[in-house]
Write a protein that holds these residues in place. Structure first.
Motif, PDB file in Angstrom:
ATOM      1  N   LEU A 199       0.826  -1.201   0.000  1.00 12.08           N
ATOM      2  CA  LEU A 199       0.000   0.000   0.000  1.00 12.08           C
ATOM      3  C   LEU A 199       0.863   1.255   0.000  1.00 12.08           C
ATOM      4  CD1 LEU A 199      -2.682  -1.050   2.648  1.00 12.08           C
ATOM      5  CD2 LEU A 199      -2.750  -1.376   0.164  1.00 12.08           C
ATOM      6  N   THR A 200       0.231   2.368  -0.333  1.00 12.93           N
ATOM      7  CA  THR A 200       0.878   3.677  -0.310  1.00 12.93           C
ATOM      8  C   THR A 200       0.152   4.562   0.690  1.00 12.93           C
ATOM      9  OG1 THR A 200       1.478   3.484  -2.639  1.00 12.93           O
ATOM     10  CG2 THR A 200       1.509   5.692  -1.701  1.00 12.93           C
ATOM     11  N   ALA A 201       0.900   5.369   1.423  1.00 14.02           N
ATOM     12  CA  ALA A 201       0.324   6.330   2.367  1.00 14.02           C
ATOM     13  C   ALA A 201       0.602   7.737   1.850  1.00 14.02           C
ATOM     14  CB  ALA A 201       0.915   6.153   3.758  1.00 14.02           C
ATOM     15  N   VAL A 202      -0.449   8.441   1.499  1.00 13.52           N
ATOM     16  CA  VAL A 202      -0.349   9.788   0.935  1.00 13.52           C
ATOM     17  C   VAL A 202      -0.864  10.778   1.972  1.00 13.52           C
ATOM     18  CG1 VAL A 202      -0.973  11.304  -0.981  1.00 13.52           C
ATOM     19  CG2 VAL A 202      -0.773   8.829  -1.350  1.00 13.52           C
ATOM     20  N   THR A 233      -4.758  15.195   6.143  1.00 14.67           N
ATOM     21  CA  THR A 233      -5.288  13.939   5.617  1.00 14.67           C
ATOM     22  C   THR A 233      -4.211  12.871   5.596  1.00 14.67           C
ATOM     23  OG1 THR A 233      -6.540  12.915   3.803  1.00 14.67           O
ATOM     24  CG2 THR A 233      -4.754  14.381   3.182  1.00 14.67           C
ATOM     25  N   VAL A 234      -4.641  11.632   5.645  1.00 17.42           N
ATOM     26  CA  VAL A 234      -3.823  10.477   5.299  1.00 17.42           C
ATOM     27  C   VAL A 234      -4.712   9.560   4.471  1.00 17.42           C
ATOM     28  CG1 VAL A 234      -2.668   8.405   6.133  1.00 17.42           C
ATOM     29  CG2 VAL A 234      -2.288  10.570   7.297  1.00 17.42           C
ATOM     30  N   ALA A 235      -4.281   9.236   3.263  1.00 16.12           N
ATOM     31  CA  ALA A 235      -5.012   8.305   2.408  1.00 16.12           C
ATOM     32  C   ALA A 235      -4.135   7.082   2.184  1.00 16.12           C
ATOM     33  CB  ALA A 235      -5.361   8.961   1.079  1.00 16.12           C
ATOM     34  N   ILE A 236      -4.664   5.921   2.503  1.00 16.56           N
ATOM     35  CA  ILE A 236      -3.919   4.669   2.415  1.00 16.56           C
ATOM     36  C   ILE A 236      -4.627   3.748   1.439  1.00 16.56           C
ATOM     37  CG2 ILE A 236      -3.141   2.626   3.696  1.00 16.56           C
ATOM     38  CD1 ILE A 236      -3.160   4.462   6.218  1.00 16.56           C
ATOM     39  N   GLY A 237      -3.880   3.244   0.457  1.00 13.31           N
ATOM     40  CA  GLY A 237      -4.491   2.344  -0.511  1.00 13.31           C
ATOM     41  C   GLY A 237      -3.521   1.969  -1.604  1.00 13.31           C
ATOM     42  N   ARG A 238      -4.045   1.342  -2.639  1.00 16.31           N
ATOM     43  CA  ARG A 238      -3.251   0.989  -3.818  1.00 16.31           C
ATOM     44  C   ARG A 238      -3.395   2.112  -4.829  1.00 16.31           C
ATOM     45  NH1 ARG A 238      -5.137  -3.863  -1.749  1.00 16.31           N
ATOM     46  NH2 ARG A 238      -3.475  -5.401  -1.372  1.00 16.31           N
ATOM     47  N   PHE A 239      -2.428   3.001  -4.807  1.00 17.83           N
ATOM     48  CA  PHE A 239      -2.478   4.204  -5.630  1.00 17.83           C
ATOM     49  C   PHE A 239      -1.430   4.153  -6.739  1.00 17.83           C
ATOM     50  CE2 PHE A 239      -4.049   5.931  -1.502  1.00 17.83           C
ATOM     51  CZ  PHE A 239      -5.282   6.403  -1.936  1.00 17.83           C
ATOM     52  N   ASP A 240      -1.804   4.694  -7.889  1.00 15.50           N
ATOM     53  CA  ASP A 240      -0.835   5.067  -8.914  1.00 15.50           C
ATOM     54  C   ASP A 240      -0.446   6.515  -8.642  1.00 15.50           C
ATOM     55  OD1 ASP A 240      -1.229   2.594  -9.980  1.00 15.50           O
ATOM     56  OD2 ASP A 240      -2.121   3.271 -11.862  1.00 15.50           O
TER      57      ASP A 240
END
Length: 469
Positions: A199-202, A233-240
Motif C-alpha cells: 500500500l501507499t500512504a499519501v 489527511t492520510v489516504a492509504i491504498g493501492r495508488f498510482d
C-alpha cells in the motif's frame, strides 16, 4: 468542499463535557497557574479546540494495519503557552491513550468525552509560564472512528476497499490524532505513516522519504506552512502516483486509486494549469507543493480541500477540481477564524468555478449569478449567519456566498481593481486566519466605499431582494 457532491458537510455537534479544574498553586504535585479552557467558544462548537496554548508543530508517527482496522500513534506536540498553565486539554475521540508526557515527565491524563485533560508534573511548572514553548508527547492506539455529522455525512477515519482515508472538516481530525482541533490554531506538520508494503500512504505537503523494512513501507510527509487540523489527511491504498515540478518550482504529487487511475490521468494532468490560472487571479500559490488524491467513488460522499492535495471520491470534472484547488487560497492559506466564517471559503471557491466557466467555456459569470439568484435554496438563511451548526455547509454558504463576491465586483466596477482587491486579501492574511468582519472592513478600506447596503442585503439579509440590482 464542493456543494455539488451528494452529501452535505456539517459539523458534528458533539457534547463535550467541560471539566471543572481548580487552580493547583500550592497543591502537592501541582503546577502553578490555571487550567486552559476546554473549548474556544466557537459560535457553533463552543467546546471545540482548547485554550491556554498555541500549537506550533505536530509530529505524528502512525503505524496503520488496515486489515485489522488498527492504528498506533505517537503525537509530539510543540506549543507555546498563552497563559500560566496548571493543566490543558487536547481533543481526541475514541482512541485509547497509553501514556502522556509534558517536557519529558509523565503527566496525569483525565478523559471526558472527546476531552483529554493533561496535568503536568510539578517539576515542569516553570516551563509552562506564559510565552514559554513546551513539548507534549501522547502515545495512543485503537480502532479509529468514523464520525457521523447531523446530516448523516461521514468524516474522521473512513474505511475504503483496500485502506482508509482521513477527512477532518470540521471536527474529524480528532478521530485519529490528539490536538487543538479548531481552525484558529494552525501549525506545521511532520506526518510519518507505516503501512503494509503493498500500500501507499499519501498525506499533505512534500514527501521527504520512503523506506521499506520487512513487509512494511514508511512514508514521511512534511508540511512547512501552517495548516489547520481539519485540512490534514492520510489516504492509504493501492495508488498510482505521479510526480512533477511546475515551471515556478511547485512540487506536484498526485495519487489515484488503481481502479480509477486511467480515467483520472487527463484531469490530474491539468492540476498545474489550474494552479497557474488561479494564481493569475488570486495571487501567488501559497504552498510549496500541490496535487490531488483520487479515491474510489463511494470512499466519501464529498470532495474536500485537504491542504496541498484535495481529496476526490472518484474522478472529478474540471469545475470540481477548480473549486477544491481554489480553496488552497480560500480556506487553506486564508483560514476562517471560526466556523461562522465558512462562507469566505465556499463563496470564493464557488465564484472561482464561475470565473473558470467564463474564461474557459464562454459561460458568463452574470448568467451563473442570475441562476443563483433565482434558486430558492440560496435564500434559506444569510450565508454569514447559518442558524445552527447543521447548516454551515448548505446552499447559501456556497451560492449566495459567491453572489456576495460578484456584488463586490460590481461595486468596484473595474476588473483590474477587483482582482487587485482579491490578491490583496490573500496576501494580507496569507497563512493566517480571518473573519467576516476582517473581510468587510478590508473591502471597504480598499474600495473607499461604504458598502453597508451590500452587506445588509446580500450577506446578512434574510430574504431575497426584489431586484438583482
Amino acid at each position: 468542499m464542493n456543494q455539488r457532491t451528494p452529501v452535505r458537510r456539517t459539523v458534528r455537534a458533539a457534547v463535550l463535557v467541560l471539566l471543572v479544574l481548580t487552580t493547583s498553586t500550592g497543591c502537592a504535585g501541582g503546577v502553578e497557574g490555571t487550567p486552559g479552557a476546554a473549548g474556544l467558544r466557537d459560535p457553533y462548537f463552543p467546546k471545540l479546540g482548547n485554550g491556554g496554548y498555541d500549537v506550533t508543530h505536530y509530529d505524528l508517527v502512525l503505524d496503520v494495519d488496515p486489515a485489522a482496522h488498527h492504528l498506533s500513534g505517537t503525537a509530539t506536540i510543540t506549543a507555546r503557552a498563552t497563559q500560566d498553565l496548571s493543566a490543558f486539554n487536547l481533543d481526541l475521540a475514541g482512541l485509547t491513550v497509553r501514556s502522556a508526557t509534558v517536557e519529558g515527565r509523565p503527566a496525569a491524563v483525565n478523559r471526558a468525552g472527546h476531552e483529554l485533560t493533561l496535568r503536568p508534573d510539578a517539576g515542569v511548572g516553570s516551563r509552562l509560564r506564559k510565552g514559554r514553548t513546551f513539548r507534549t508527547v501522547v502515545r495512543y492506539s485503537g480502532t479509529p472512528r468514523t464520525l457521523t455529522d447531523p446530516d448523516t455525512s461521514k468524516e474522521g477515519w473512513l474505511r475504503t476497499a483496500d485502506g482508509s482515508v482521513a477527512l477532518g472538516e470540521p471536527t474529524g481530525s480528532m478521530a485519529w490524532f490528539p490536538g487543538n482541533n479548531h481552525p484558529s490554531d494552525k501549525a506545521s506538520y511532520d506526518i510519518t505513516v507505516t503501512v503494509p508494503k503493498s500500500l501507499t500512504a499519501v498525506s499533505n505537503g512534500e514527501l521527504t522519504s520512503r523506506r521499506t523494512a520487512g513487509g512494511t513501507a514508511t512514508y514521511h510527509w512534511h508540511v512547512a506552512e501552517p495548516m489547520a487540523s481539519y485540512l490534514v489527511t492520510v489516504a492509504i491504498g493501492r495508488f498510482d502516483t505521479k510526480t512533477s515540478t511546475t515551471p515556478d518550482g511547485i512540487k506536484v504529487f498526485s495519487a489515484a486509486d488503481a481502479s480509477v487511475a486511467a480515467r483520472s490521468a487527463r484531469i490530474l494532468a491539468r492540476v498545474p494549469e489550474v494552479v497557474k490560472w488561479e494564481a493569475e487571479r488570486f495571487g501567488p500559490y501559497p504552498f510549496s507543493a500541490t496535487g490531488a488524491i483520487v479515491g474510489r467513488p463511494g470512499d466519501s460522499g464529498y470532495a474536500l480541500e485537504t491542504q496541498n492535495r484535495p481529496f476526490f471520491p472518484g474522478t472529478p470534472d474540471a469545475g470540481l477540481l477548480v473549486h477544491e484547488m481554489s480553496h488552497q487560497w480560500f480556506g487553506d492559506s486564508v483560514t476562517p477564524e471560526s466556523w461562522r466564517d465558512m462562507w469566505l471559503n465556499e463563496g470564493f471557491a464557488t465564484y472561482a468555478e464561475w470565473l473558470w466557466e467564463d474564461d474557459k467555456e464562454g459561460r458568463p459569470v452574470q448568467g451563473r449569478f442570475d441562476a443563483a439568484f433565482e434558486n430558492d435554496d440560496n435564500w434559506a438563511f444569510p450565508p454569514a449567519d447559518p442558524p445552527t451548526a447543521a447548516y454551515i455547509s448548505k446552499a447559501p454558504v456556497y451560492g449566495r456566498g459567491a453572489m456576495v463576491i460578484h456584488k463586490i465586483r460590481q461595486a468596484v466596477d473595474d476588473d483590474e481593481r477587483f482582482f487587485a482587491l482579491v490578491k490583496g486579501w490573500t496576501k494580507a492574511h496569507r497563512h493566517g486566519n480571518a473573519s467576516t468582519a476582517d473581510f468587510t472592513a478590508y473591502v471597504e478600506k480598499t474600495t473607499g466605499q461604504d458598502l453597508t447596503a451590500l452587506w445588509d442585503t446580500w450577506l446578512y439579509g434574510k430574504s431575497r431582494p426584489a431586484s438583482k440590482g
